[in-house]
Design a protein around this motif. Structure first.
Motif, PDB file in Angstrom:
ATOM      1  N   HIS A  52       0.943  -1.145  -0.091  1.00 33.05           N
ATOM      2  CA  HIS A  52      -0.136  -0.069  -0.093  1.00 33.05           C
ATOM      3  C   HIS A  52       0.960   1.310  -0.081  1.00 33.05           C
ATOM      4  CE1 HIS A  52       1.002  -0.733   4.152  1.00 33.05           C
ATOM      5  NE2 HIS A  52       0.413   0.638   4.363  1.00 33.05           N
ATOM      6  N   HIS A  54       1.318   3.943   2.064  1.00 27.40           N
ATOM      7  CA  HIS A  54       1.732   4.682   3.170  1.00 27.40           C
ATOM      8  C   HIS A  54       3.233   5.039   3.109  1.00 27.40           C
ATOM      9  CE1 HIS A  54      -2.092   3.698   5.658  1.00 27.40           C
ATOM     10  NE2 HIS A  54      -2.321   4.554   4.969  1.00 27.40           N
ATOM     11  N   HIS A  57       6.099   2.684   3.836  1.00 29.70           N
ATOM     12  CA  HIS A  57       6.337   1.427   2.887  1.00 29.70           C
ATOM     13  C   HIS A  57       6.729   1.953   1.461  1.00 29.70           C
ATOM     14  CE1 HIS A  57       3.932  -1.390   5.446  1.00 29.70           C
ATOM     15  NE2 HIS A  57       3.678  -0.429   6.266  1.00 29.70           N
ATOM     16  N   HIS A 134      -7.142  -2.296   5.651  1.00 30.62           N
ATOM     17  CA  HIS A 134      -5.818  -1.478   6.195  1.00 30.62           C
ATOM     18  C   HIS A 134      -6.170   0.004   6.117  1.00 30.62           C
ATOM     19  CE1 HIS A 134      -2.453   0.135   7.790  1.00 30.62           C
ATOM     20  NE2 HIS A 134      -1.980   0.572   6.660  1.00 30.62           N
ATOM     21  N   ASP A 190       0.328  -4.371   6.039  1.00 34.71           N
ATOM     22  CA  ASP A 190      -0.348  -3.879   7.276  1.00 34.71           C
ATOM     23  C   ASP A 190      -1.862  -4.253   7.201  1.00 34.71           C
ATOM     24  OD1 ASP A 190       2.072  -2.599   7.680  1.00 34.71           O
ATOM     25  OD2 ASP A 190       1.351  -0.555   7.757  1.00 34.71           O
TER      26      ASP A 190
HETATM   27 ZN    ZN Z   1       0.151   1.438   6.658  1.00 32.82          ZN
END
Ligand code: ZN
Length: 299
Positions: A52, A54, A57, A134, A190
């Motif tokens: 994802h 974020h 990451h 998530h 996550d």
């Molecule tokens: Zn995350």
């Protein structure tokens, strides 16, 4: 081949998260500092699977790509980046590469995917994306690597070995066997607990384990340690790596609790916590030692 002997990674929620699975030549996520930690292995990954967008990451991606492109090594080696279609974080990192390195072309193939998408990564093996809970609004994925194996059909099981061999040599091998998909590796990214069926009998599962006590959870976007252990137990996975433990917990106390939780969970495989760049054993030391083997090298 499963277990931390084959893994290098880093996990700290909100700071940086990534995992390098050497035997599969697969990188999952690209948190900051990735290229520094990989060192001379910076050219090794062929496939990066982004769970994802974020920042913890994806912010290591520009550094990784630049290190490969401008370093002394296989500068033209292709990198396939599989990511959740529509991810704003990934779009932002791509834009950064396009503007900061204007005029430079990177040997990257971008593949935006959704749940169920399948990308071949080696002969007989593919990477498959699955949906996870998530991000709320944005797309988030987990991944698994599936190997197509073949086994003898049950109706031939009673034949003597010599007869099976004779028929196989006569060209009946395909007809006598059936395809069995085997999960080599699963990664939740996550996420809340993932569906058990996705990782049944997997060699290795990496699962979000943010909360030692789910009473600490405010939003339904991260799993608890007991939930992750339950997924691993019910799926019968061979080895488990918990990651993304919340920074709110004192590490000494947390490890003590996690070892007790692991023992009480009924999970029979080997288990570790990835915290920072360390893999802390959670299961029986004898079990862990045999899984660790030699050849584990931390950069
Ligand atoms: Zn995350």
């Amino acid at each position: 081949m499963s277990g931390p002997a084959d893994l290098v990674g880093f996990s700290r929620g909100m700071y940086s998260n990534w995992l390098w699975h050497r035997p599969l030549q697969l990188l999952v996520d690209a948190g900051e500092g990735l290229q520094l930690a990989l060192g001379s292995s910076v050219y090794a990954p062929s496939v990066l699977a982004v769970t994802h967008g974020h920042s913890d990451h994806v912010l290591g991606l520009p550094g990784l790509v630049a290190a490969r492109r401008f370093g002394k090594g296989a500068q033209d080696k292709p990198l396939t980046i599989v990511y959740p279609d529509g991810s704003r974080g990934v779009r932002g990192v791509r834009a950064l590469l396009d503007t900061s390195y204007a005029g430079v072309s990177f040997p990257i193939t971008w593949i935006g995917v959704g749940p169920g998408a399948s990308v071949p990564i080696a002969k007989g093996r593919h990477l498959e994306a699955f949906a996870v809970d998530h991000t709320g609004g944005g797309p988030a994925l987990g991944y698994r690597v599936i190997e197509q194996r073949r086994r003898l059909r049950p109706e031939f099981a009673s034949l003597p070995a010599a007869e099976i061999e004779r028929r196989a040599r006569a060209g009946d091998r395909e007809a006598m066997t059936e395809a069995v998909p085997h999960v080599l590796f699963g990664h939740s990214g996550d996420a809340m607990p993932i569906p058990v069926d996705l990782v049944r009998h997997a060699d290795l599962l990496v699962h979000d384990a943010t909360f030692l006590d789910v009473a600490d959870r405010r939003e339904p976007i991260h799993a608890g340690t007991l939930e992750a252990l339950a997924v691993a137990r019910e799926a019968g996975v061979r080895a488990l790596v918990l990651h993304h433990l919340s920074i709110r917990y004192d590490r000494g106390t947390a490890l003590h609790m996690l070892r007790a939780q692991t023992a009480e969970s009924g999970f029979k495989g080997a288990a570790w916590l990835l915290d920072g760049s360390e893999f802390w054993p959670l299961s029986q030391p004898s079990q862990v030692r045999s899984e660790r083997g030699k050849g584990r090298s931390q950069p």
